[in-house]
Design a protein around this motif. Structure first.
Motif, mmCIF file in Angstrom:
data_model
loop_
_atom_site.group_PDB
_atom_site.id
_atom_site.type_symbol
_atom_site.label_atom_id
_atom_site.label_comp_id
_atom_site.label_asym_id
_atom_site.label_seq_id
_atom_site.Cartn_x
_atom_site.Cartn_y
_atom_site.Cartn_z
ATOM 1 N N LYS A 1 22.701 121.484 49.231
ATOM 2 C CA LYS A 1 23.253 122.685 48.597
ATOM 3 C C LYS A 1 23.285 122.554 47.075
ATOM 4 C CE LYS A 1 25.933 124.174 52.595
ATOM 5 N NZ LYS A 1 27.284 124.420 53.176
ATOM 6 N N ILE A 2 23.280 121.330 46.588
ATOM 7 C CA ILE A 2 23.037 121.068 45.171
ATOM 8 C C ILE A 2 21.729 120.289 45.105
ATOM 9 C CG2 ILE A 2 23.809 119.827 43.110
ATOM 10 C CD1 ILE A 2 26.664 120.479 43.891
ATOM 11 N N THR A 3 20.733 120.869 44.449
ATOM 12 C CA THR A 3 19.382 120.341 44.437
ATOM 13 C C THR A 3 19.092 119.538 43.179
ATOM 14 O OG1 THR A 3 18.465 122.263 43.310
ATOM 15 C CG2 THR A 3 18.664 122.396 45.718
ATOM 16 N N ALA A 4 17.941 118.868 43.200
ATOM 17 C CA ALA A 4 17.506 118.140 42.006
ATOM 18 C C ALA A 4 17.352 119.094 40.821
ATOM 19 C CB ALA A 4 16.202 117.414 42.293
ATOM 20 N N GLY A 5 16.873 120.317 41.088
ATOM 21 C CA GLY A 5 16.752 121.307 40.031
ATOM 22 C C GLY A 5 18.088 121.689 39.453
ATOM 23 N N ASP A 6 19.083 121.857 40.318
ATOM 24 C CA ASP A 6 20.447 122.143 39.835
ATOM 25 C C ASP A 6 20.945 121.010 38.943
ATOM 26 O OD1 ASP A 6 20.652 124.545 41.279
ATOM 27 O OD2 ASP A 6 21.429 123.493 43.048
ATOM 28 N N LYS B 1 19.281 118.837 37.211
ATOM 29 C CA LYS B 1 18.576 118.784 35.932
ATOM 30 C C LYS B 1 19.118 119.817 34.968
ATOM 31 C CE LYS B 1 13.937 118.886 33.939
ATOM 32 N NZ LYS B 1 12.482 119.027 34.216
ATOM 33 N N GLU B 2 19.358 121.019 35.461
ATOM 34 C CA GLU B 2 19.862 122.088 34.594
ATOM 35 C C GLU B 2 21.295 121.825 34.160
ATOM 36 O OE1 GLU B 2 19.199 126.065 35.855
ATOM 37 O OE2 GLU B 2 17.214 125.639 36.662
ATOM 38 N N VAL B 3 22.128 121.369 35.072
ATOM 39 C CA VAL B 3 23.536 121.103 34.736
ATOM 40 C C VAL B 3 23.639 119.949 33.748
ATOM 41 C CG1 VAL B 3 25.708 120.256 35.677
ATOM 42 C CG2 VAL B 3 24.485 122.060 36.871
ATOM 43 N N ALA B 4 22.827 118.907 33.950
ATOM 44 C CA ALA B 4 22.874 117.741 33.064
ATOM 45 C C ALA B 4 22.456 118.098 31.635
ATOM 46 C CB ALA B 4 21.977 116.638 33.591
ATOM 47 N N GLY B 5 21.677 119.144 31.485
ATOM 48 C CA GLY B 5 21.226 119.546 30.155
ATOM 49 C C GLY B 5 22.213 120.364 29.379
ATOM 50 N N GLY C 1 18.226 106.199 47.761
ATOM 51 C CA GLY C 1 17.970 107.613 48.034
ATOM 52 C C GLY C 1 18.496 108.520 46.935
ATOM 53 N N LEU C 2 19.663 108.191 46.435
ATOM 54 C CA LEU C 2 20.229 108.970 45.338
ATOM 55 C C LEU C 2 19.367 108.845 44.086
ATOM 56 C CD1 LEU C 2 23.985 108.089 45.924
ATOM 57 C CD2 LEU C 2 22.976 110.382 46.114
ATOM 58 N N ALA C 3 18.828 107.648 43.856
ATOM 59 C CA ALA C 3 17.964 107.445 42.687
ATOM 60 C C ALA C 3 16.678 108.246 42.806
ATOM 61 C CB ALA C 3 17.652 105.959 42.529
ATOM 62 N N ARG C 4 16.176 108.402 44.022
ATOM 63 C CA ARG C 4 14.975 109.231 44.209
ATOM 64 C C ARG C 4 15.271 110.705 43.953
ATOM 65 N NH1 ARG C 4 14.097 105.475 48.547
ATOM 66 N NH2 ARG C 4 15.188 106.869 50.007
ATOM 67 N N LEU C 5 16.496 111.120 44.252
ATOM 68 C CA LEU C 5 16.872 112.514 44.051
ATOM 69 C C LEU C 5 16.980 112.868 42.583
ATOM 70 C CD1 LEU C 5 17.890 115.230 45.288
ATOM 71 C CD2 LEU C 5 20.218 114.263 45.141
ATOM 72 N N PHE C 6 17.619 111.969 41.789
ATOM 73 C CA PHE C 6 17.898 112.280 40.388
ATOM 74 C C PHE C 6 18.265 110.996 39.653
ATOM 75 C CE2 PHE C 6 20.618 113.842 36.892
ATOM 76 C CZ PHE C 6 19.770 114.800 36.353
ATOM 77 N N PRO C 7 17.925 110.877 38.369
ATOM 78 C CA PRO C 7 18.278 109.667 37.613
ATOM 79 C C PRO C 7 19.733 109.691 37.134
ATOM 80 C CG PRO C 7 17.036 111.142 36.205
ATOM 81 C CD PRO C 7 17.042 111.772 37.591
ATOM 82 N N ASP D 1 28.608 116.197 33.587
ATOM 83 C CA ASP D 1 28.267 115.001 34.348
ATOM 84 C C ASP D 1 28.424 115.261 35.845
ATOM 85 O OD1 ASP D 1 27.957 113.638 31.940
ATOM 86 O OD2 ASP D 1 30.049 112.974 31.922
ATOM 87 N N VAL D 2 27.384 114.971 36.595
ATOM 88 C CA VAL D 2 27.481 114.996 38.049
ATOM 89 C C VAL D 2 27.369 113.556 38.529
ATOM 90 C CG1 VAL D 2 26.428 115.757 40.205
ATOM 91 C CG2 VAL D 2 26.543 117.316 38.258
#
Length: 235
Positions: A223-228, A230-234, A44-50, A2-3
């Motif tokens: 430094k922590i991206t949307a791609g990061d 997504k991968e960490v949440a999985g 803004g946070l919601a636009r970055l990641f759900p 969880d992030v």
């Protein structure tokens, strides 16, 4: 893993944390939001990641200036369905009821805010499943009743390890302390707060058994991206 993004609010505005020195906090400037309005930052946070959870530190409540009662309703309108962890300096059972009145709110009780072990147990009895204990540290010293740190049987199912002087310091998490708390947590979920810089830190935290991490600066700096995320949440 969880992030959990963090919004710190002081004098009604979202602020950037600097090594836990609250007197140095200033209204935030971030590419995620055009203003320091907490609801704008939430958008803004919601636009970055759900994100499924958001941590709200109401520093006005924590420092005794009065809780920002409008924040949870305002942010929940922007982030429908998101669980909001609220630390507002709750130091009594009555104060906990006020926070828990919002259905989306989960109460965070900072050890720095409670005077005795009995105060904590009284607060926690109000809604055990919706109450999180934050074990607060500053300069290697525990902030709160000693028994709260020593006796893990007092801990609820979710525990935050908050290293205040590493918040916004870009110095990395306190891995040694986190390992100790995880080893004593007996299956409880442990969350790291303070110092998470990048994906490598998240990977290292997961390896030692940390359930999740509270993050602010690394999201604003990219430094922590949307791609990061997504991968960490999985995982």
């Amino acid at each position: 893993m969880d992030v959990i993004p963090v919004i710190d609010v002081a004098h009604g505005q979202a602020v950037r944390a600097v090594k836990g020195d609250r007197s140095a906090y200033r209204p935030i400037e971030t590419p995620l939001s055009a203003s320091a309005d907490p609801a704008d930052l939430a958008r803004g946070l919601a636009r970055l990641f759900p994100f499924r959870t958001l941590y709200l530190a109401d520093l006005d409540g924590i420092e005794g200036r009065g809780r920002n009662k409008h924040l949870v309703p305002a942010i929940s309108q922007v982030l429908p369905g998101v669980e909001i962890w609220v630390d507002a300096g709750t130091d009594s059972r009555g104060a906990s009821r006020a926070v828990l009145a919002a259905p989306v709110a989960t109460l965070v009780v900072g050890s720095e805010s409670v005077e005795t072990e009995r105060v904590w147990t009284d607060i926690a009895a109000e809604a055990p499943g919706r109450t999180i204990l934050s074990l607060d540290f500053r300069h290697d010293a525990f902030m709160g009743p000693d028994m709260l740190l020593a006796d893990a049987s007092l801990w609820p199912s979710r525990v935050i390890v908050m290293t205040l002087d590493q918040v916004g310091a870009n110095a990395g998490p306190d891995f040694k302390r986190l390992e100790d708390i995880v080893s004593r947590a007996a299956g409880r979920s442990v969350y790291a707060a303070g110092g998470v810089r990048n994906r490598a830190d998240l990977n290292a935290l997961q390896k030692i058994g940390v359930k999740g991490a509270l993050i602010a600066s690394a999201l604003h700096s990219g430094k922590i991206t949307a791609g990061d995320l997504k991968e960490v949440a999985g995982r």
